[in-house]
Design a protein around this motif. Structure first.
Motif, mmCIF file in Angstrom:
data_model
loop_
_atom_site.group_PDB
_atom_site.id
_atom_site.type_symbol
_atom_site.label_atom_id
_atom_site.label_comp_id
_atom_site.label_asym_id
_atom_site.label_seq_id
_atom_site.Cartn_x
_atom_site.Cartn_y
_atom_site.Cartn_z
ATOM 1 N N HIS A 164 0.815 -1.212 0.000
ATOM 2 C CA HIS A 164 0.000 0.000 0.000
ATOM 3 C C HIS A 164 0.852 1.266 0.000
ATOM 4 N N ASP A 165 1.829 1.352 0.877
ATOM 5 C CA ASP A 165 2.647 2.561 0.973
ATOM 6 C C ASP A 165 3.434 2.801 -0.310
ATOM 7 N N ASN A 166 3.933 1.734 -0.911
ATOM 8 C CA ASN A 166 4.675 1.874 -2.160
ATOM 9 C C ASN A 166 3.777 2.376 -3.285
ATOM 10 N N VAL A 167 2.544 1.883 -3.307
ATOM 11 C CA VAL A 167 1.600 2.315 -4.335
ATOM 12 C C VAL A 167 1.275 3.801 -4.180
ATOM 13 N N VAL A 168 1.023 4.233 -2.948
ATOM 14 C CA VAL A 168 0.737 5.645 -2.697
ATOM 15 C C VAL A 168 1.912 6.508 -3.145
ATOM 16 N N ALA A 169 3.122 6.091 -2.789
ATOM 17 C CA ALA A 169 4.314 6.857 -3.164
ATOM 18 C C ALA A 169 4.475 6.926 -4.680
ATOM 19 N N THR A 170 4.194 5.829 -5.358
ATOM 20 C CA THR A 170 4.314 5.804 -6.815
ATOM 21 C C THR A 170 3.285 6.721 -7.462
ATOM 22 N N TYR A 171 2.066 6.694 -6.965
ATOM 23 C CA TYR A 171 1.043 7.575 -7.533
ATOM 24 C C TYR A 171 1.346 9.048 -7.253
ATOM 25 N N ARG A 172 1.898 9.346 -6.092
ATOM 26 C CA ARG A 172 2.298 10.720 -5.820
ATOM 27 C C ARG A 172 3.336 11.182 -6.832
ATOM 28 N N ARG A 177 4.375 14.280 -12.050
ATOM 29 C CA ARG A 177 4.903 14.314 -13.422
ATOM 30 C C ARG A 177 3.880 14.802 -14.436
ATOM 31 N N MET A 178 2.616 14.852 -14.061
ATOM 32 C CA MET A 178 1.574 15.269 -14.989
ATOM 33 C C MET A 178 1.718 16.753 -15.321
ATOM 34 N N PRO A 179 1.227 17.181 -16.485
ATOM 35 C CA PRO A 179 1.190 18.613 -16.779
ATOM 36 C C PRO A 179 0.440 19.346 -15.679
ATOM 37 N N ARG A 180 0.855 20.571 -15.371
ATOM 38 C CA ARG A 180 0.276 21.313 -14.257
ATOM 39 C C ARG A 180 -1.250 21.381 -14.333
ATOM 40 N N ALA A 181 -1.779 21.728 -15.500
ATOM 41 C CA ALA A 181 -3.230 21.865 -15.634
ATOM 42 C C ALA A 181 -3.927 20.560 -15.291
ATOM 43 N N ASN A 182 -3.380 19.439 -15.745
ATOM 44 C CA ASN A 182 -3.966 18.135 -15.478
ATOM 45 C C ASN A 182 -3.835 17.751 -14.009
ATOM 46 N N GLN A 183 -2.709 18.119 -13.386
ATOM 47 C CA GLN A 183 -2.519 17.821 -11.970
ATOM 48 C C GLN A 183 -3.646 18.382 -11.126
ATOM 49 N N TYR A 184 -3.887 19.671 -11.285
ATOM 50 C CA TYR A 184 -4.836 20.329 -10.402
ATOM 51 C C TYR A 184 -6.271 19.971 -10.721
ATOM 52 N N LEU A 185 -6.557 19.690 -11.980
ATOM 53 C CA LEU A 185 -7.894 19.212 -12.309
ATOM 54 C C LEU A 185 -8.115 17.841 -11.688
ATOM 55 N N LEU A 186 -7.130 16.963 -11.788
ATOM 56 C CA LEU A 186 -7.266 15.630 -11.191
ATOM 57 C C LEU A 186 -7.444 15.724 -9.678
ATOM 58 N N LEU A 187 -6.628 16.542 -9.020
ATOM 59 C CA LEU A 187 -6.708 16.653 -7.565
ATOM 60 C C LEU A 187 -8.048 17.231 -7.121
ATOM 61 N N TYR A 188 -8.563 18.203 -7.878
ATOM 62 C CA TYR A 188 -9.860 18.785 -7.511
ATOM 63 C C TYR A 188 -10.976 17.760 -7.676
ATOM 64 N N VAL A 189 -10.964 17.037 -8.786
ATOM 65 C CA VAL A 189 -12.013 16.039 -9.026
ATOM 66 C C VAL A 189 -11.935 14.923 -7.988
ATOM 67 N N ASP A 246 -6.625 11.854 0.188
ATOM 68 C CA ASP A 246 -5.876 12.700 1.116
ATOM 69 C C ASP A 246 -4.365 12.520 0.989
ATOM 70 N N SER A 247 -3.930 11.428 0.406
ATOM 71 C CA SER A 247 -2.492 11.161 0.286
ATOM 72 C C SER A 247 -1.856 11.860 -0.903
ATOM 73 N N PHE A 248 -2.681 12.451 -1.762
ATOM 74 C CA PHE A 248 -2.137 12.955 -3.020
ATOM 75 C C PHE A 248 -2.097 14.468 -3.129
ATOM 76 N N LEU A 249 -2.361 15.172 -2.014
ATOM 77 C CA LEU A 249 -2.166 16.611 -2.045
ATOM 78 C C LEU A 249 -0.677 16.878 -2.195
ATOM 79 N N LEU A 250 -0.347 17.774 -3.115
ATOM 80 C CA LEU A 250 1.065 18.003 -3.418
ATOM 81 C C LEU A 250 1.756 18.812 -2.325
#
Length: 334
Positions: A164-172, A177-189, A246-250
């Motif tokens: 689990h912890d490794n998966v969370v770290a990998t997704y973070r 690495r995503m384009p900025r616009a895509n990052q924040y849209l994904l996090l908001y959704v 909650d684990s993916f806030l930058l």
């Protein structure tokens, strides 16, 4: 002998064609790009026309912009958080086709592109709003997770069992690495969907159900669209992202101090972002560059003369705002 007033062959063919030629009704006629400047357009294009700032503030009340999300996502998302979290099947039940068409038109009408929309004076149901929100994401030419990162996100959960912890770290790492616009849209959704998932006992929108509904707009690929068996892994990825939102806030750096003597100190945990509509009536334009600004990512946009207060989120405990919880979106009505 043929009468002088006999119809010609050409006139007969013209008369007959009115019965055999299929005419498209007005609402089915192909539309030009000018009719849809926001829906069905690449994310960066729609952001250039209509965006809302993601910002934070230091102790002096200075507001700093970090990024942007589309107006339609911000307005609909906030409305749904405030009014639909306990309504059964919010994202599953379709709204009225006519009202959805009217609402979409509001978000595609210049110069404000829906920023001035006052929900209290409108007749839209939460199902109308949820359907338009989902439609915007689904109609984007490329999903929020770009096609070139599709397999990266899927491969993380392809092997069983996983840590689990490794998966969370990998997704973070992948999200960063995503384009900025895509990052924040994904996090908001993801934040919005996690709010609904926490009340699934009332709205029946479990992470698994939400993953099925939002997979096409968030993580999909044209090579797999006709292969339902491939959808299951993508849904599993999205379900995990919603569950662990909650684990993916930058971990973005804090805004700079405008006064060296300020009592402000860098927090030990990530700064919650807020979304706001600047007082300037002009629409916000964003750069096509995905890199952070040279000033460390922050751009000063204004100063609030009063102490900045934040309202409690839909899922926030009464005892206070946890530093990992995103702030509410507040759009001033005009």
């Amino acid at each position: 002998m043929v009468p002088d007033n006999a119809p010609s062959k050409a006139s007969l063919l013209k008369w007959w064609s009115q019965f055999t030629t299929k005419k498209l009704p007005e609402y089915n006629k192909p539309t030009t790009s000018e009719h849809h400047p926001v829906f069905g357009k690449p994310l960066k294009d729609s952001l250039r026309r209509a965006s809302v700032q993601i910002s934070t503030a230091n102790a002096n009340g200075d507001l700093y912009v970090w990024g942007y999300i589309p107006v339609v996502v911000a307005k609909c998302g906030l409305h749904l958080k405030e009014n639909a979290t306990e309504i059964e099947g919010t994202f599953r039940v379709n709204g009225s086709a006519k009202r959805m068409r009217d609402l979409q038109a509001a978000f595609e009408t210049p110069p404000r592109y829906g920023k001035s929309l006052d929900w209290k004076s409108e007749h839209y149901t939460t199902h109308d709003v949820a359907s338009v929100f989902r439609r915007y994401l689904t109609q984007m030419p490329e999903p929020v997770i770009p096609h070139d990162m599709y397999h990266d996100f899927r491969d993380v959960l392809a092997k069983q069992p996983f840590n689990h912890d490794n998966v969370v770290a990998t997704y973070r790492h992948l999200i960063s690495r995503m384009p900025r616009a895509n990052q924040y849209l994904l996090l908001y959704v993801l934040d919005l969907l996690s709010v609904f998932a926490r009340k699934s006992d009332k709205n029946l929108m479990t992470p698994a159900n939400l993953a099925v509904i939002f997979r096409p707009g968030l993580i999909s690929h044209p090579n797999h669209e006709l292969s339902p068996g491939e959808h299951q892994l993508s849904q599993k990825v999205l379900e995990f992202l919603i569950d662990q939102q909650d684990s993916f806030l930058l971990d973005i750096p804090p805004p700079p101090r405008s006064d060296p003597s300020s009592s402000w100190r860098p927090p030990s945990r990530p700064i919650p972002l807020s979304l706001h509509d600047p007082d300037d009536p002009d629409l916000v334009l964003i750069s096509s560059d995905d890199e952070r600004p040279s000033s460390g990512g922050w751009k000063l946009v204004g100063k609030d003369k009063q102490r900045i207060m934040r309202r409690r989120t839909t899922h926030e405990p009464l005892g206070g705002l946890p530093s990992s919880a995103p702030a509410r979106l507040t759009l001033p009505r005009r």
